[in-house]
Design an enzyme around this catalytic site. Structure first.
Site, PDB file in Angstrom:
ATOM      1  N   CYS A   1       0.839  -1.185   0.000  1.00 25.69           N
ATOM      2  CA  CYS A   1       0.000   0.000   0.000  1.00 25.69           C
ATOM      3  C   CYS A   1       0.887   1.252   0.000  1.00 25.69           C
ATOM      4  O   CYS A   1       2.090   1.163   0.227  1.00 25.69           O
ATOM      5  CB  CYS A   1      -0.899   0.011   1.227  1.00 25.69           C
TER       6      CYS A   1
ATOM      7  N   CYS B   1       3.006   1.844   3.062  1.00 27.34           N
ATOM      8  CA  CYS B   1       4.226   1.053   3.229  1.00 27.34           C
ATOM      9  C   CYS B   1       5.384   1.736   2.511  1.00 27.34           C
ATOM     10  O   CYS B   1       6.505   1.763   3.006  1.00 27.34           O
ATOM     11  CB  CYS B   1       4.052  -0.353   2.663  1.00 27.34           C
TER      12      CYS B   1
END
Lengths: 75, 333
Positions: A10, A13
């Site tokens: 995502c 991250c």
């Protein structure tokens, strides 16, 4: 040291891994950043909300994008 | 008093001032809003702005509430209940937790590893993408409060019933073994007010960045249905008198990965064209509760028989809800 970013890819991250890199640089430490994207491995750290941050196999945070300053304190 | 609340509802939730403003500006540029092109442009501009305003405010408010319920706390609360009460609490907690099905797998692993019953975890998993407070208020804005409350109500019933049935099936051995051996951390970070603010703000940016394409596509399709596809064509395919309408809605919606916020404008346009409320509800539920990506992710943590049971129960629930609501549409519209 080895810094692991736990997350399935995502945006958070990516942000966390950039902050970790900046933190290591600011602290003047040699750090290898490893991205862990496999569910089974993420679960292996007991993380329920991604992104998770693992420093030298120790889970230090989950579900938050820490700022470089916050990560530096944890190194 | 009801007149005053009606006015508040019309202006703040339905944003009639915005509709009037868009009409005014379009007329000023020489576009006839009664023509199909003008009507489509009006629908598109008004809906896009309205959804983005509502969404930003709602996500901020709900993320603030959510920051008080990190997964560790949810898990601890659930551990304190048993029987159907646990399923009900699981379904209710699902309404204030993540908007995204991508976060449900780590939650599934974390809950199961800590020893929560499978049925309770599934109640939570069904409710989490299906019903949330943001979609309730958006449905109220686009349709009406009775429809919004009904959607939430049947969504919760589906989550409780589905989880209970899965719990009764005794399929604990159908979960991949690594799930049970995952470590359980109970550390729960306390957030300061500043951190909650940052969390809520980040959630708004992140969710808007993720869903905006779905909203534009959804509103675009909605505008198309709204003004270009003849009502006869739509009702011939999805009309209330057609027994297959709910089935078609579910079959089309299940593999689709979209967001409820993108699905709503399509639902709005379909209802405007005489499609039954049950058919539209079934479509929205199918799109949000199940999707191909989330099924593929689930397959990694549970085995085929449990996956099929889960899909079967949720699909059956959606179909039943659809048919029931089509038979009582007249109570709402």
């Amino acid at each position: 040291m080895i810094i692991k970013i736990l997350g399935t890819g995502c945006k958070k991250c990516v942000a966390l891994s950039e902050n970790a890199m900046a933190a290591a640089k600011a602290a003047g430490k040699e750090a290898e950043i490893v991205k862990v994207t496999d569910f089974a491995q993420i679960a292996g750290y007991g993380v329920m909300s991604t992104p998770g941050l693992v420093i030298d196999e120790k889970l230090v945070s989950s579900g938050k994008v820490l700022t470089p300053q916050e990560i530096e304190r944890l190194l | 008093m009801s007149g005053f609340f009606g006015w508040l509802n019309d202006q703040f939730l339905r944003m009639e001032w915005l509709s009037d403003l868009v009409t005014y500006l379009l007329v000023a540029t020489g576009l006839d809003v009664a023509s199909p092109i003008g009507g489509s442009v009006h629908f598109f501009i008004y809906d896009v702005i309205k959804i983005f305003i509502l969404l930003s405010v709602l996500i901020f408010a709900i993320s603030w509430v959510q920051s008080y319920f990190p997964p560790e706390r949810t898990r601890r609360i659930l551990g304190g209940y048993s029987g159907i009460g646990a399923n009900v609490i699981g379904a209710l907690l699902g309404t204030i937790t993540p908007f995204c099905s991508c976060s449900s797998i780590p939650l599934f692993i974390g809950f199961t590893a800590a020893g929560l019953p499978l049925g309770v975890t599934f109640s939570f998993l069904i409710s989490s993408p299906l019903v949330d407070l943001a979609s309730m208020i958006l449905i109220a804005s686009i349709f009406s409060w009775p429809i919004a409350l009904t959607y939430i109500g049947v969504g919760l019933v589906l989550a409780v019933a589905g989880g209970t049935l899965i719990g009764r099936a005794g399929m604990e051995n159908q979960v991949e073994s690594f799930v049970y051996s995952a470590p359980v951390h109970d550390g729960e970070a306390n957030m300061s007010r500043a951190e909650r603010f940052r969390y809520a703000k980040d959630q708004v940016t992140e969710i808007i960045q993720r869903v905006w394409p779905y909203i534009l596509v959804g509103v675009g399709i909605g505008a198309l249905i709204h003004n270009w596809i003849p009502e006869a064509t739509i009702t011939a395919l999805l009309g209330q008198d057609k027994w297959w309408s709910v089935l078609v809605a579910a079959v089309v919606g299940i593999p689709m990965y979209a967001d409820i916020f993108g699905t709503l404008p399509i639902a709005e346009a379909l209802v405007g064209k005489g499609v039954g409320l049950g058919t539209v509800l079934a479509f929205m539920m199918a799109v949000t509760a199940l999707s191909l990506p989330s099924i593929i992710m689930l397959k990694r943590v549970i085995k085929m028989p449990l996956l099929i049971l889960f899909l079967g129960i949720v699909t059956a629930g959606i179909l039943i809800i659809g048919y029931i609501f089509n038979s009582i549409t007249h109570l709402f519209l």
